[in-house]
Design a protein around this motif. Sequence first.
Motif, PDB file in Angstrom:
ATOM      1  N   ASP A 239     -41.386   4.169  -2.769  1.00 28.92           N
ATOM      2  CA  ASP A 239     -41.772   4.242  -0.890  1.00 28.92           C
ATOM      3  C   ASP A 239     -43.217   3.514  -0.859  1.00 28.92           C
ATOM      4  O   ASP A 239     -43.305   3.191  -1.417  1.00 28.92           O
ATOM      5  N   ARG A 260     -32.078   0.109   4.146  1.00 29.96           N
ATOM      6  CA  ARG A 260     -32.808   1.356   3.551  1.00 29.96           C
ATOM      7  C   ARG A 260     -31.867   1.516   2.380  1.00 29.96           C
ATOM      8  O   ARG A 260     -30.521   1.822   2.459  1.00 29.96           O
ATOM      9  N   THR A 265     -38.242   4.743  -0.097  1.00 34.67           N
ATOM     10  CA  THR A 265     -38.465   5.376   0.840  1.00 34.67           C
ATOM     11  C   THR A 265     -39.372   4.277   2.322  1.00 34.67           C
ATOM     12  O   THR A 265     -39.379   3.743   1.602  1.00 34.67           O
TER      13      THR A 265
END
Length: 277
Positions: A239, A260, A265
């Motif tokens: 993240d 990505r 994320t």
Amino acid sequence: VQYANAALKVTATGLSSGEVAERAFTDAAIVISANTNWSAITTGSGVGGQPTAADTIVVNNGVTLTIDVANAVAGGVTLGNNTAGTATLTFSGSNRKAVFNTLVNSGTANVNISSTNIVCLGDSTNFTYSGTIGPNASAGVLLKAGTGAMTLTGTSTFAGTVGVGQGTLTLSGASGTMTSAAFTVNHDGKFILDNTTNVVTNRISTTNNLTMSGGEFVLQGGTGALYANLGVLLVESADSTVTVIPGSGGAVANFASITRNSGATVRFRGTNLGSAT
């Protein structure tokens, strides 16, 4: 060529008071005053006089210290003694590694991370290096370790990979740029382009990857308008966070593209972020 733990004692006698005045001066640093290979250092605290993390090394201006061992370790390295000439730290050969807690300079300085060599910098100390880092054709690696902050304010041509594993790496000032390197920011790392005092549009490459693996990238604006053209944002794992702090002049982070990986994320933070296209 080098000295460490040198001491000078000055004694004054014949004073009108009849007392004897003494003053002792000591210098615990290993001072390199002529071109030297790392393996030739014999005044460190380690085996055979090699430096360890307990030692500080000063490379005088106009002098080159060449790392010719597999693993070079020092607590702190200061390039320059504020005189004429460039204090240089460089490598001989490849696949060598240098680990220093701090790197600072006093005068003109250059670190040359050639070939596939590695320089790992940092502990819990905050420090600023205003010299240059090169070369512009390199497969080398510059690593930021430790929880402290490392600030680079010089113009660097280094074209290898810069990894922010821990702590904070900041490019700032009027000349704090590294436009040929690729950057990777890991979970415990933060990478800041600081334009608080000087607005510089292109501090890093407009084509190379900025790889995020759980850390934070910060674009800090200043008093003037900032439109930063950045390379590819690769959200590789974990993240990650991208933060834009506009300052009074406003700031825009313009990535060439965003990729990505599955499961990774990224959170974008700022004001007037606009919409994804």
